[in-house]
Structures are given as C-alpha cells and as structure tokens.
Design an enzyme around this catalytic site. Structure first.
Site, PDB file in Angstrom:
ATOM      1  N   ASP A  57      28.060   5.907   1.573  1.00  0.00           N
ATOM      2  CA  ASP A  57      29.422   5.784   1.039  1.00  0.00           C
ATOM      3  C   ASP A  57      29.655   6.964   0.102  1.00  0.00           C
TER       4      ASP A  57
ATOM      5  N   ALA B 111      36.078  12.236   5.385  1.00  0.00           N
ATOM      6  CA  ALA B 111      35.959  10.786   5.138  1.00  0.00           C
ATOM      7  C   ALA B 111      37.168  10.266   4.370  1.00  0.00           C
TER       8      ALA B 111
ATOM      9  N   THR C   7      46.649  15.956   4.882  1.00  0.00           N
ATOM     10  CA  THR C   7      47.687  15.546   5.831  1.00  0.00           C
ATOM     11  C   THR C   7      49.066  16.079   5.441  1.00  0.00           C
ATOM     12  N   ASP C   8      49.968  16.159   6.428  1.00  0.00           N
ATOM     13  CA  ASP C   8      51.355  16.541   6.134  1.00  0.00           C
ATOM     14  C   ASP C   8      52.108  15.414   5.427  1.00  0.00           C
ATOM     15  N   GLU C   9      51.530  14.188   5.428  1.00  0.00           N
ATOM     16  CA  GLU C   9      52.253  13.052   4.834  1.00  0.00           C
ATOM     17  C   GLU C   9      52.417  13.200   3.327  1.00  0.00           C
TER      18      GLU C   9
ATOM     19  N   TYR D 269      48.816   5.299   1.487  1.00  0.00           N
ATOM     20  CA  TYR D 269      47.904   6.266   2.120  1.00  0.00           C
ATOM     21  C   TYR D 269      48.254   7.684   1.689  1.00  0.00           C
TER      22      TYR D 269
ATOM     23  N   SER E   8      47.438   8.429  -1.856  1.00  0.00           N
ATOM     24  CA  SER E   8      45.994   8.596  -2.122  1.00  0.00           C
ATOM     25  C   SER E   8      45.522   9.971  -1.647  1.00  0.00           C
ATOM     26  N   LYS E   9      46.077  10.454  -0.532  1.00  0.00           N
ATOM     27  CA  LYS E   9      45.694  11.793  -0.054  1.00  0.00           C
ATOM     28  C   LYS E   9      46.266  12.863  -0.994  1.00  0.00           C
TER      29      LYS E   9
ATOM     30  N   LEU F  45      49.336   5.103  17.295  1.00  0.00           N
ATOM     31  CA  LEU F  45      50.380   4.982  18.322  1.00  0.00           C
ATOM     32  C   LEU F  45      49.938   5.395  19.731  1.00  0.00           C
TER      33      LEU F  45
ATOM     34  N   ARG G 190      57.360  12.860  14.735  1.00  0.00           N
ATOM     35  CA  ARG G 190      56.059  13.361  14.296  1.00  0.00           C
ATOM     36  C   ARG G 190      55.792  14.672  15.031  1.00  0.00           C
TER      37      ARG G 190
ATOM     38  N   GLY H 173      59.106   1.445   4.372  1.00  0.00           N
ATOM     39  CA  GLY H 173      59.082   2.811   3.812  1.00  0.00           C
ATOM     40  C   GLY H 173      58.792   3.884   4.835  1.00  0.00           C
TER      41      GLY H 173
HETATM   42  P1  NAD Z   1      39.285   7.914  10.933  1.00  0.00           P
HETATM   43  O1  NAD Z   1      39.805   6.711  10.249  1.00  0.00           O
HETATM   44  O2  NAD Z   1      39.210   7.929  12.425  1.00  0.00           O
HETATM   45  O3  NAD Z   1      37.807   8.235  10.409  1.00  0.00           O
HETATM   46  C1  NAD Z   1      37.460   8.165   9.051  1.00  0.00           C
HETATM   47  C2  NAD Z   1      35.929   8.245   8.947  1.00  0.00           C
HETATM   48  O4  NAD Z   1      35.589   8.207   7.552  1.00  0.00           O
HETATM   49  C3  NAD Z   1      35.229   7.048   9.613  1.00  0.00           C
HETATM   50  O5  NAD Z   1      34.125   7.500  10.380  1.00  0.00           O
HETATM   51  C4  NAD Z   1      34.766   6.190   8.440  1.00  0.00           C
HETATM   52  O6  NAD Z   1      33.594   5.454   8.702  1.00  0.00           O
HETATM   53  C5  NAD Z   1      34.536   7.260   7.355  1.00  0.00           C
HETATM   54  N1  NAD Z   1      34.653   6.702   5.999  1.00  0.00           N
HETATM   55  C6  NAD Z   1      35.664   5.940   5.505  1.00  0.00           C
HETATM   56  N2  NAD Z   1      35.402   5.592   4.225  1.00  0.00           N
HETATM   57  C7  NAD Z   1      34.219   6.192   3.902  1.00  0.00           C
HETATM   58  C8  NAD Z   1      33.434   6.238   2.708  1.00  0.00           C
HETATM   59  N3  NAD Z   1      33.793   5.583   1.594  1.00  0.00           N
HETATM   60  N4  NAD Z   1      32.289   6.954   2.718  1.00  0.00           N
HETATM   61  C9  NAD Z   1      31.894   7.616   3.846  1.00  0.00           C
HETATM   62  N5  NAD Z   1      32.579   7.592   5.000  1.00  0.00           N
HETATM   63  C10 NAD Z   1      33.740   6.894   5.026  1.00  0.00           C
HETATM   64  O7  NAD Z   1      40.160   9.125  10.388  1.00  0.00           O
HETATM   65  P2  NAD Z   1      40.671  10.438  11.137  1.00  0.00           P
HETATM   66  O8  NAD Z   1      41.945  10.135  11.810  1.00  0.00           O
HETATM   67  O9  NAD Z   1      39.552  11.035  11.878  1.00  0.00           O
HETATM   68  O10 NAD Z   1      41.027  11.358   9.869  1.00  0.00           O
HETATM   69  C11 NAD Z   1      40.022  12.163   9.258  1.00  0.00           C
HETATM   70  C12 NAD Z   1      40.628  12.892   8.082  1.00  0.00           C
HETATM   71  O11 NAD Z   1      41.699  13.709   8.524  1.00  0.00           O
HETATM   72  C13 NAD Z   1      41.207  11.982   7.001  1.00  0.00           C
HETATM   73  O12 NAD Z   1      40.906  12.541   5.755  1.00  0.00           O
HETATM   74  C14 NAD Z   1      42.705  11.996   7.273  1.00  0.00           C
HETATM   75  O13 NAD Z   1      43.419  11.777   6.087  1.00  0.00           O
HETATM   76  C15 NAD Z   1      42.881  13.407   7.777  1.00  0.00           C
HETATM   77  N6  NAD Z   1      44.014  13.603   8.709  1.00  0.00           N
HETATM   78  C16 NAD Z   1      44.155  12.810   9.810  1.00  0.00           C
HETATM   79  C17 NAD Z   1      45.185  13.059  10.707  1.00  0.00           C
HETATM   80  C18 NAD Z   1      45.371  12.218  11.960  1.00  0.00           C
HETATM   81  O14 NAD Z   1      46.372  12.382  12.662  1.00  0.00           O
HETATM   82  N7  NAD Z   1      44.434  11.322  12.299  1.00  0.00           N
HETATM   83  C19 NAD Z   1      46.094  14.104  10.462  1.00  0.00           C
HETATM   84  C20 NAD Z   1      45.927  14.882   9.306  1.00  0.00           C
HETATM   85  C21 NAD Z   1      44.875  14.636   8.446  1.00  0.00           C
HETATM   86  O1  DAU Z   2      50.934  12.903   9.868  1.00  0.00           O
HETATM   87  C1  DAU Z   2      49.533  12.831   9.799  1.00  0.00           C
HETATM   88  C2  DAU Z   2      49.086  11.382   9.779  1.00  0.00           C
HETATM   89  O2  DAU Z   2      49.215  10.898  11.123  1.00  0.00           O
HETATM   90  C3  DAU Z   2      47.653  11.210   9.293  1.00  0.00           C
HETATM   91  O3  DAU Z   2      47.559  11.641   7.965  1.00  0.00           O
HETATM   92  C4  DAU Z   2      47.227   9.739   9.406  1.00  0.00           C
HETATM   93  O4  DAU Z   2      45.860   9.603   9.027  1.00  0.00           O
HETATM   94  C5  DAU Z   2      47.396   9.304  10.847  1.00  0.00           C
HETATM   95  O5  DAU Z   2      47.074   7.937  10.983  1.00  0.00           O
HETATM   96  C6  DAU Z   2      48.823   9.554  11.324  1.00  0.00           C
HETATM   97  O6  DAU Z   2      49.738   8.667  10.627  1.00  0.00           O
HETATM   98  P1  DAU Z   2      50.975   7.973  11.363  1.00  0.00           P
HETATM   99  O7  DAU Z   2      51.397   6.806  10.585  1.00  0.00           O
HETATM  100  O8  DAU Z   2      52.008   8.981  11.691  1.00  0.00           O
HETATM  101  O9  DAU Z   2      50.246   7.535  12.744  1.00  0.00           O
HETATM  102  P2  DAU Z   2      50.460   6.237  13.641  1.00  0.00           P
HETATM  103  O10 DAU Z   2      49.790   6.531  14.951  1.00  0.00           O
HETATM  104  O11 DAU Z   2      50.071   4.988  12.929  1.00  0.00           O
HETATM  105  O12 DAU Z   2      52.015   6.197  13.880  1.00  0.00           O
HETATM  106  C7  DAU Z   2      52.709   7.267  14.516  1.00  0.00           C
HETATM  107  C8  DAU Z   2      54.174   6.916  14.518  1.00  0.00           C
HETATM  108  O13 DAU Z   2      54.377   5.816  15.442  1.00  0.00           O
HETATM  109  C9  DAU Z   2      54.701   6.422  13.202  1.00  0.00           C
HETATM  110  O14 DAU Z   2      56.038   6.867  13.038  1.00  0.00           O
HETATM  111  C10 DAU Z   2      54.666   4.891  13.321  1.00  0.00           C
HETATM  112  C11 DAU Z   2      54.921   4.665  14.793  1.00  0.00           C
HETATM  113  N1  DAU Z   2      54.258   3.499  15.397  1.00  0.00           N
HETATM  114  C12 DAU Z   2      52.927   3.321  15.180  1.00  0.00           C
HETATM  115  C13 DAU Z   2      52.253   2.258  15.751  1.00  0.00           C
HETATM  116  C14 DAU Z   2      50.776   2.039  15.487  1.00  0.00           C
HETATM  117  C15 DAU Z   2      54.986   2.641  16.228  1.00  0.00           C
HETATM  118  O15 DAU Z   2      56.197   2.828  16.441  1.00  0.00           O
HETATM  119  N2  DAU Z   2      54.305   1.598  16.802  1.00  0.00           N
HETATM  120  C16 DAU Z   2      52.985   1.356  16.588  1.00  0.00           C
HETATM  121  O16 DAU Z   2      52.425   0.359  17.136  1.00  0.00           O
END
Ligand code: NAD
Ligand code: DAU
Length: 362
Positions: A57, A80, A132-134, A158, A161-162, A198, A222, A291
């Site tokens: 962790d 992570a 992230t762009d969020e 989320y 926190s980022k 999604l 997105r 939101g």
């Molecule tokens: P994910 O949820 O698939 O994976 C997160 C990983 O972190 C998991 O393997 C989990 O076990 C590990 N983890 C969580 N809490 C932990 C802790 N306390 N200690 C050690 N390991 C821990 O996430 P992802 O989608 O692969 O995203 C990875 C990173 O990229 C994140 O920081 C996210 O904010 C960022 N990001 C994601 C996206 C996206 O579209 N998925 C876009 C931009 C940025």
């Molecule tokens: O923009 C980067 C982010 O993209 C990352 O920082 C996050 O870690 C990652 O999870 C992702 O966030 P989103 O909230 O954009 O991803 P998600 O796939 O959950 O949703 C994409 C879009 O689709 C969002 O506008 C919500 C919508 N959605 C999502 C789900 C799960 C739906 O309409 N239906 C759904 O069932």
C-alpha cells in the site's frame, strides 16, 4: 531499475508490458491489488526476471521507505490511485486516503531516498506523477481545450483528490528541488480496461444481452486516447520532459458518450451479429451522474512541440482493436465478473452500488 506504482491496474499494466518490451531496465511494480489491480494482466511476465512484483500500500510509509532502500530506483512512475469517478461520489474516503495521503507518503519516501544519492544520481532521478484532465473541470461551450495553464476547477471527489496530489507534487519540486514531472491525460481506452468504465462496460454488457446505461442525455464529451499512446507519451516525458513541468496528453478525439456507445454497437453488429435485432436497441438512458462534467478536451500542443510525441492510433483504429481484444479475452472478463472483487469492495468500502455488479445498470 524503475518503480511503477499501480502497475497491476489498467494503464499501469499496459505501461509495464510496454516498458519491458522496449527496455532492458527492470521494473519493480508496487501495487496493493485493490479490486482494480489484477495480476492476470501481467501473466505474460511470469518468468521475466525484469518484472518484480511487491504487494504494498503506498500509504505504508515504513514499507515504502524500505523498498526505496532495497531497490534504489532511478525513477518512479506513479499510477496508483482510486480511479473511478462514480465510486468517488459514493464513497470519497478511499480516494482521499490513496490519492492524497498515498501520494504524500510516496513523495516523502522518494525524497528522503533521493537525498542520499550522489549529485549525478540526484540530477538523473525522476518522479513522474500520472494525473488527469479532470482537474481542469468542465469546458463551457465557447472555451478552448485545456492547456497546462488552465486554472484547476475539479468537480468530483476523484478530480479533487487528483488535483490535491498534483499540487503536492508541484510543491515538492518548488520547495525541495525534487525532480518531478506531471502528466494530465484525457480518457484512456483499450485492452485490460476494468469493465466498470464506459467502453468496456458497453462491450461486455452488449455481449451479455444487458442494458447499455447512458447517463443523462449522453451528450457529455470526452477526449479519448488509446492506452498504448498514453504509455508512449509517459515514456517520452520520462526521457525528455523538463523537470518541474506538466504536460497535457490527449488524442484529439472528442466524442459524445452516446456516439461512442453507438460506434461500439455498430462494430459489434459487424463482428458478432445478434440473431435478432441490433445492439443499439440495448441502450438505456439512466439517471445522470451527480455533478457530471459536460465537456473535456485536451490541447496536447506542448508535448507535441517540445517532445515530439503524437498519438499513433485514431479513434477508429483504436476502438476496433479494443472491441476485438474483448472478444478474444472473454475469460479475463469472466474472472473479474466472478465476484472475487465484490467481496473486496464490501470489506473495504462497506457498501455496494449498482456498478459493483459489473454489467448491471442503475
Ligand atoms: P485503475 O483503477 O485501473 O488501477 C489503479 C491501480 O492502483 C490498481 O492496480 C490498484 O490496485 C492500485 N492501487 C490503488 N490503491 C493503491 C494503494 N493505496 N497502494 C498501491 N496500489 C494501489 O486505474 P487506471 O485507470 O489504470 O489509472 C491509473 C492512473 O492514471 C491513475 O492515477 C488515474 O488517476 C490516472 N488516469 C487515468 C485515466 C483513465 O482514463 N483511466 C486518464 C488519465 C489519468
Ligand atoms: O478524463 C480522464 C478520466 O477518465 C480519468 O481520470 C478517470 O480515472 C477515468 O475513470 C475516466 O473518468 P470518466 O468518468 O470520464 O470515465 P467513465 O468511463 O466512468 O465515464 C465516461 C463517460 O461516460 C462519463 O461522461 C460518464 C459516462 N458513463 C459512464 C458509465 C460507466 C455513462 O454514460 N454510462 C456508464 O455506465
């Protein structure tokens, strides 16, 4: 030797696979294995001595310090995090713990190790924070895409926190001269994406004959990036990025959610037609996310101009590869849906929502 945190998650495991295919430098993968961490993603590395896995962790300061002393990495790539926006709305505490306190604990362990290095090693060391762009909030109808100087306006727990973790990383460079890099990326998609998000949720639900949930009117936009392009961008920033800088990463693929889901349905109609009817008929409009940000778009001009990175995949090529990957890896999905992770969710979050049952709708 480099440290990768969160290397068993979606982007982290793609990055580890990508890194080891291109580099001789070993990876120490530091992951707690939450519900989102899956060692099956890394099964192909089972006999690869260049991949060392440590279940840890990032909030555990003693273990983090010991790991830095034991392995003496030349860089940290920090993925992570708790990553799912819906879960952060339901239960923000774990997001604050891992994304803020965890990043702080990791920064402290990394900095105290860095202080022990020689001048040359100190100068070469890098801490790359994956964000992230969020953090920029939602674009208005006349706003230009997010640049690195766009003001932070995070809207979900989320995103907040980022944003907090980005500010901590920034402060460690400004205050201590600690050699940081931050990347802010748009929505990723591709192989190994956990089927709560999604795109994989739509593919797996469609194949299972379940509803395809669209939040609100589905017109939220997105900016999608194929995951291997994100991995290449991170390697590029690690190699050539200017210390203390942030780089936006995006694919120039702005799409409304409803269009993304319709595209997935069309590809599935072509590859695995149903006996009767079309996949779009499974679309179900459901209550909107509280939101919900309306529009994200990334201006990736800085990384393109300064570092020469450009995405290799178009949305059309990447989305096809993604659908094919899920068709070819149905056992991977079935394992996740087997319920092992539901027990983890209940133990750690003490609650479930509709999306804990992957494939369910609200
Ligand atoms: P994910 O949820 O698939 O994976 C997160 C990983 O972190 C998991 O393997 C989990 O076990 C590990 N983890 C969580 N809490 C932990 C802790 N306390 N200690 C050690 N390991 C821990 O996430 P992802 O989608 O692969 O995203 C990875 C990173 O990229 C994140 O920081 C996210 O904010 C960022 N990001 C994601 C996206 C996206 O579209 N998925 C876009 C931009 C940025
Ligand atoms: O923009 C980067 C982010 O993209 C990352 O920082 C996050 O870690 C990652 O999870 C992702 O966030 P989103 O909230 O954009 O991803 P998600 O796939 O959950 O949703 C994409 C879009 O689709 C969002 O506008 C919500 C919508 N959605 C999502 C789900 C799960 C739906 O309409 N239906 C759904 O069932």
């Amino acid at each position: 030797m480099i440290f990768v945190t969160g290397g068993a998650g979606f982007i982290g495991s793609n990055f580890v696979l990508d890194w080891l295919a291109a580099n001789d430098e070993p990876v120490v993968n530091l992951d707690k294995l939450t519900y989102a961490g899956n060692l099956a993603n890394l099964a192909s590395l089972q006999n690869d001595a260049k991949h060392i896995f440590e279940q840890v962790d990032i909030c555990d300061a003693h273990r983090m310090q010991a790991l830095f002393e034991a392995y003496r990495p030349s860089a940290v790539v920090h993925f992570a995090a708790e990553s799912h926006v819906d879960r952060s709305i339901l239960g923000p505490a774990e997001f604050i713990r891992t994304n803020i306190n965890g990043t702080f604990t990791l920064l402290e362990a990394a900095r105290s190790y860095w202080m022990t290095l020689s001048d040359g090693e100190k100068a070469a060391f890098r801490f790359l924070h994956v964000s992230t762009d969020e953090v920029y909030g939602s674009l208005g109808s006349s706003d230009l895409p997010f640049t690195e100087t766009t003001a932070y306006a995070p809207n979900s727990p989320y995103a907040a926190s980022k944003a907090a973790s980005d500010h901590l990383v920034r402060s460690y460079h400004h205050t201590y001269g600690f050699p940081t890099l931050t990347t802010n990326c748009s929505n990723n998609y591709g192989p190994l994406h956990f089927p709560e998000k999604l795109i994989p949720l739509t593919i797996t639900n469609a194949l299972a004959g379940k509803p395809l949930p669209i939040y609100g009117d589905g017109q939220q936009i997105r900016d999608w990036l194929f995951v291997s392009d994100h991995c290449a961008a991170i390697r590029c920033v690690l190699d050539k990025g200017r210390v203390g800088e942030t780089y936006n990463i995006g694919g120039h693929n702005e799409k409304a959610n409803l269009d993304v889901v319709r595209t997935l349905c069309d590809i599935l109609d072509e590859l695995v037609p149903k006996e009767q009817g079309l996949y779009v008929e499974q679309i179900a409009f459901v209550t909107d996310r509280p939101g919900h940000d309306r529009h994200y778009a990334i201006d990736a001009g800085k990384i393109e101009r300064e570092l020469g990175w450009r995405p290799a995949e178009t949305f059309e090529s990447g989305i096809r590869k993604t659908v094919q990957w899920y068709l070819d890896h149905q056992a991977w999905v079935a394992d996740i849906q087997s319920g092992k992770y539901l027990a983890w969710m209940e133990r750690n979050y003490g609650q479930r929502d509709a999306h804990d049952e992957v494939g369910a709708t609200t």
